[in-house]
Design a protein around this motif. Structure first.
Motif, PDB file in Angstrom:
ATOM      1  N   TYR A 114       0.819  -1.208   0.000  1.00 42.66           N
ATOM      2  CA  TYR A 114       0.000   0.000   0.000  1.00 42.66           C
ATOM      3  C   TYR A 114       0.852   1.257   0.000  1.00 42.66           C
ATOM      4  O   TYR A 114       0.663   2.152  -0.807  1.00 42.66           O
ATOM      5  CB  TYR A 114      -0.957   0.000   1.191  1.00 42.66           C
ATOM      6  CG  TYR A 114      -2.115  -0.911   0.949  1.00 42.66           C
ATOM      7  CD1 TYR A 114      -3.207  -0.460   0.233  1.00 42.66           C
ATOM      8  CD2 TYR A 114      -2.109  -2.221   1.382  1.00 42.66           C
ATOM      9  CE1 TYR A 114      -4.261  -1.296  -0.040  1.00 42.66           C
ATOM     10  CE2 TYR A 114      -3.152  -3.065   1.124  1.00 42.66           C
ATOM     11  CZ  TYR A 114      -4.234  -2.598   0.413  1.00 42.66           C
ATOM     12  OH  TYR A 114      -5.261  -3.423   0.135  1.00 42.66           O
ATOM     13  N   VAL A 115       1.813   1.325   0.942  1.00 46.88           N
ATOM     14  CA  VAL A 115       2.588   2.560   1.043  1.00 46.88           C
ATOM     15  C   VAL A 115       3.651   2.617  -0.054  1.00 46.88           C
ATOM     16  O   VAL A 115       3.872   3.648  -0.670  1.00 46.88           O
ATOM     17  CB  VAL A 115       3.233   2.664   2.436  1.00 46.88           C
ATOM     18  CG1 VAL A 115       3.891   4.001   2.587  1.00 46.88           C
ATOM     19  CG2 VAL A 115       2.208   2.464   3.501  1.00 46.88           C
TER      20      VAL A 115
ATOM     21  N   ALA B 114       0.194   3.841  -2.939  1.00 46.50           N
ATOM     22  CA  ALA B 114       0.120   5.268  -2.605  1.00 46.50           C
ATOM     23  C   ALA B 114       1.040   6.094  -3.490  1.00 46.50           C
ATOM     24  O   ALA B 114       0.732   7.250  -3.794  1.00 46.50           O
ATOM     25  CB  ALA B 114       0.461   5.473  -1.133  1.00 46.50           C
ATOM     26  N   VAL B 115       2.172   5.493  -3.925  1.00 41.02           N
ATOM     27  CA  VAL B 115       3.059   6.220  -4.837  1.00 41.02           C
ATOM     28  C   VAL B 115       2.319   6.514  -6.134  1.00 41.02           C
ATOM     29  O   VAL B 115       2.383   7.626  -6.670  1.00 41.02           O
ATOM     30  CB  VAL B 115       4.338   5.412  -5.111  1.00 41.02           C
ATOM     31  CG1 VAL B 115       5.148   6.059  -6.207  1.00 41.02           C
ATOM     32  CG2 VAL B 115       5.173   5.301  -3.876  1.00 41.02           C
TER      33      VAL B 115
END
Lengths: 210, 332
Positions: free
Chosen positions: A62-63, A67-68
């Motif tokens: 996710y991060v 999210a990028v």
């Protein structure tokens, strides 16, 4: 135990506050940053309950990737300048009933699942599977994922593959008139086919094809 | 009181890890410039201190005394956060690096996933810095860097799967101990090469330093930064490079283990062996910087997605089938 509680409440407060800030902040890029903060604090909570594999995968997937790409899209579309108007104007207030219905549905679903898990544990398969504490979290996850849940696992993989292929097919377009670089063609070029000596007649010039 | 003493003990351990890392980052910058100079038949920094060893300290002093300029139209909070994020992420990853069987700050079960997660978060410092500067060159640099790092992360992840298939554990110490008989660089040599090149791309080193290609983008995402904030970006970048070298040493070169398991070599502490291996990989990094021209952007993307990803995926299938066929799968 007190330290545990302190950490738990810190992470949960950060998670809840940043989740609210995702919708409330005026700048879209700030929203994405709050979303990232939310993901990170939730993965911290996962690690605190001993689900270390899940927490790390949350961070990586996710991060580290999703999210990028979110950030990428938000920055590229230049929606950063657009002010997010909350409950203001005719446009956004029309969406409030739909949003309320969906959030009530999700709320009741969560209540049913958690209540059932608490008071009728026998109908949930999860409680019957192995939860040994002697082996690590990753190990036990691997043991059930590829044995009891192999079909579910494979099907979810297929769904992801279909989604990926679909996204590529939807966005792929063949453009004509482009000169593409072909490495094989470049390397295998000989002098004989690359250089040509011509007799240039005056006032005529040379016509070069292609 | 007891709780406080535990906290102090941990803080002491963390300082004992981080101060050497920061000092070695300064030294490694000097080494990088020195190697680069020698390849080009120059002297490099050789004036400050013996052999110019104190050059980086002099540079750091210069940065500290420079004024920090914050552009008036920038997004100030994110602008200041960006170098802090870069440096913090570069330093927290060192918590799981094992320097010997017992000398590790946090011996967690999912060590390699933690390293991978932290290195994939490294892109945020760059994106934040590039976006918050509110200027064209940093923004272009940030976009390039985001696309590049996300692409090469994928192949690094698949390479890690290759190693994990042979180990059967996500713990870094287990990975090192699994290489007792043979370093993974021998059976998985093609993966080592791909890992090395992907690590170059992941840390934005030449020949993949397009995010800061000075001929096109001035200094990429760092263009608007000055003084200590620039120095923090710089420190974070080199700490990340050291981290990737450490990851390569642990995954493929046997980590803290001595090359041969005989008497005089086993006397040397594991930390020394790990540092030597990291240095070897770093000198390779520096040599690549000096001898290879910069890639074009489309070539970079092609290499990541069309060459490295299929190759490493095929190698996963090969490794898994080999281990399965000869019944070598690690079962515990």
């Amino acid at each position: 135990m007190i330290a545990h509680a302190i950490f738990f409440y810190t992470f949960s407060i950060i998670a809840v506050v940043s989740a609210i800030m995702v919708t409330a902040s005026k700048n879209t890029v700030h929203s994405v940053f709050f979303l990232i903060l939310d993901f990170i604090s939730i993965s911290c909570l996962f690690i605190m309950i001993g689900a270390e594999f899940l927490g790390m995968i949350m961070l990586i997937v996710y991060v580290g990737a999703v999210a990028v790409l979110f950030l990428f899209v938000v920055m590229m579309l230049n929606v950063a300048q657009q002010k997010n108007q909350w409950f203001a104007g005719e446009q956004s207030s029309r969406h409030i009933p739909v949003g309320l219905i969906i959030s009530t549905l999700i709320f009741f679903e969560i209540i049913i699942v958690i209540g059932g898990w608490k008071y009728k544990p026998e109908i949930f398969d999860i409680n019957n599977s192995i939860t040994q504490t002697s082996i690590s979290n990753t190990h036990s996850l691997g043991q059930v994922l590829y044995t009891d849940y192999i079909h579910v696992f494979q099907i979810s993989g297929m769904i992801l593959l279909v989604a990926m292929v679909g996204a590529i097919v939807l966005t792929f377009r063949q453009r004509s008139g482009l000169k593409r670089q072909s490495y094989i063609k470049q390397i295998s070029r000989e002098r004989a086919e690359g250089v040509e000596v011509l007799e240039v007649q005056s006032n005529k010039g040379v016509k070069i094809d292609d | 009181m007891e709780y406080l003493s535990i906290v102090f003990q941990e803080v002491y351990k963390i300082l004992f890890l981080l101060v050497p890392v920061l000092v070695s980052v300064a030294m490694i910058v000097w080494l990088d410039r020195r190697v680069w100079a020698f390849v080009q038949k120059r002297q490099g920094p050789n004036v400050v201190g013996p052999f110019g060893l104190l050059q980086s300290l002099a540079d750091a002093l210069k940065y500290i005394f420079k004024e920090i300029i914050i552009p008036s139209s920038s997004n100030k909070v994110i602008f200041i956060l960006a170098p802090i994020v870069t440096m913090t992420l570069a330093l927290i990853a060192w918590a799981v690096i094992p320097f010997s069987a017992t000398q590790v700050l946090a011996d967690i079960n999912v060590g390699i996933l933690y390293l991978f997660a932290v290195s994939s978060l490294g892109v945020y410092g760059i994106i934040m810095g590039g976006w918050a500067s509110n200027s064209k060159y940093p923004f272009l640099g940030a976009i390039r860097s985001a696309a590049q790092m996300v692409s090469y992360e994928v192949s690094i992840g698949v390479i890690i799967i290759n190693v994990l298939l042979c180990v059967g554990s996500l713990n870094l110490n287990d990975i090192v101990i699994a290489q007792q008989n043979m370093w993974f660089v021998i059976p998985l040599f093609p993966m080592f090469v791909i890992f090395f090149i992907s690590a170059l791309a992941e840390t934005n080193r030449p020949p993949f330093d397009l995010p800061e290609a000075e001929a096109e983008l001035v200094a990429g995402y760092q263009t608007e930064y000055s003084g200590m904030m620039y120095a923090m970006f710089w420190l974070g970048e080199y700490a990340n490079i050291l981290l990737m070298c450490a990851m390569g040493a642990i995954l493929f070169l046997g980590g803290w283990m001595s090359p041969i398991d005989v008497y005089p070599f086993t006397l040397v502490p594991g930390a020394i062996w790990l540092i030597l291996k990291i240095l070897l990989l770093f000198i390779l990094f520096a040599l690549v910087k000096a001898i290879v021209p910069r890639y074009r952007y489309d070539q970079l993307m092609r290499l990541g997605w069309k060459v490295f990803l299929p190759l490493s995926l095929i190698w996963v299938v090969l490794t898994a089938s080999y281990l399965f066929y000869f019944n070598l799968l690690p079962v515990n």
